[in-house]
Design an enzyme around this catalytic site. Structure first.
Site, PDB file in Angstrom:
ATOM      1  CG  ASN A  79      -3.559  -2.580   7.035  1.00 51.01           C
ATOM      2  OD1 ASN A  79      -3.513  -1.980   5.959  1.00 51.01           O
ATOM      3  ND2 ASN A  79      -4.518  -3.435   7.335  1.00 51.01           N
ATOM      4  CE  LYS A 124      -3.855  -2.347   2.359  1.00 52.31           C
ATOM      5  NZ  LYS A 124      -4.739  -2.342   3.533  1.00 52.31           N
ATOM      6  CE1 TYR A 144      -9.162  -3.441   0.463  1.00 52.74           C
ATOM      7  CE2 TYR A 144      -8.430  -1.370  -0.487  1.00 52.74           C
ATOM      8  CZ  TYR A 144      -8.164  -2.521   0.240  1.00 52.74           C
ATOM      9  OH  TYR A 144      -6.904  -2.744   0.739  1.00 52.74           O
TER      10      TYR A 144
END
Ligand code: IDP
Ligand code: MG
Length: 152
Positions: free
Chosen positions: A115, A12, A52
Site C-alpha cells: 500500500n 514504502k 511496527y
C-alpha cells in the site's frame, strides 16, 4: 491547534520501485505542509520490527517485515496544523480497496500488503516514529509563505 504539529510519512519499497516518491512528496508539499526532514534508508529488520512493534503477533507481521525490508524507503517529516490527521486522510484507508479515489492509496495501489506509504496514526505515535527514524534531528527553518497558508 499548533502549526508545529509533525507527522512521520514514509514511502514504502513498492512506492520507491513504482516511482511514486515524487507524487507523494508533491501532494504534501502543494497542500501547504512544511518539509522538515527527508532521507532515503534501507532499514534493518530490527528497526522495522521496532517501528511496527504494535503489530507484532498479527498474522501478517512476518510478511509486513519482509515487504518493508525488500528495498529502500523514503523517510519524511511534514509539519503543519493538524498534519497527523490530515496526513492520514491524504494517505487513505489501510486497505486500498477502502480508500477513496483522490487519496494516495486510492489512486496508486490495489493490495493492503503493497500500500505504498506509511503515515503516523496519532500525535504520540508520530513523536515516537520521528525519534526512531530521525535520531539526528530535523531541519529548523522559517518559511516566508506561512501567512499565505494560515490566516492565523
Ligand atoms: P496503517 O499503515 O494504515 O496505519 P496498520 O494497521 O498500522 O495500517 O498496518 C500497518 C501496515 O501493515 C499496513 O499499512 C499494511 O502495509 C500492513 N497490513 C495491515 N493489515 C494487513 C493485512 O491484513 N494483510 C497484509 N498486510 C497488512
Ligand atoms: Mg499504522
Amino acid at each position: 491547534m499548533s502549526v508545529k504539529e509533525q507527522t512521520y510519512i514514509m514511502v514504502k519499497p513498492d512506492g520507491v520501485m513504482r516511482s511514486i516518491v515524487g507524487e507523494i512528496i508533491k501532494r504534501f508539499e502543494t497542500k501547504g505542509y512544511k518539509l522538515v526532514a527527508l532521507k532515503m534508508a534501507v532499514p534493518s529488520r530490527e528497526h522495522l520490527e521496532k517501528h511496527y512493534e504494535d503489530l507484532n503477533g498479527r498474522p501478517f507481521f512476518a510478511g509486513l517485515i519482509n515487504y518493508m525490508a525488500s528495498g529502500p524507503v523514503v523517510c519524511m517529516v511534514w509539519e503543519g496544523r493538524n498534519v497527523v490527521l490530515e496526513g492520514r486522510k491524504m494517505l487513505g484507508a489501510t486497505k486500498p480497496s477502502e480508500s477513496a479515489l483522490g487519496t494516495i492509496r486510492g489512486d496508486f495501489c490495489i493490495d493492503v500488503g503493497r500500500n505504498v506509504c506509511h503515515g503516523s496514526d496519532a500525535v504520540e505515535s508520530a513523536q515516537k516514529e520521528i525519534a526512531l527514524w530521525f535520531p539526528e534531528g530535523l531541519c529548523e527553518y522559517e518559511k516566508p509563505t506561512v501567512s499565505w497558508v494560515y490566516e492565523n
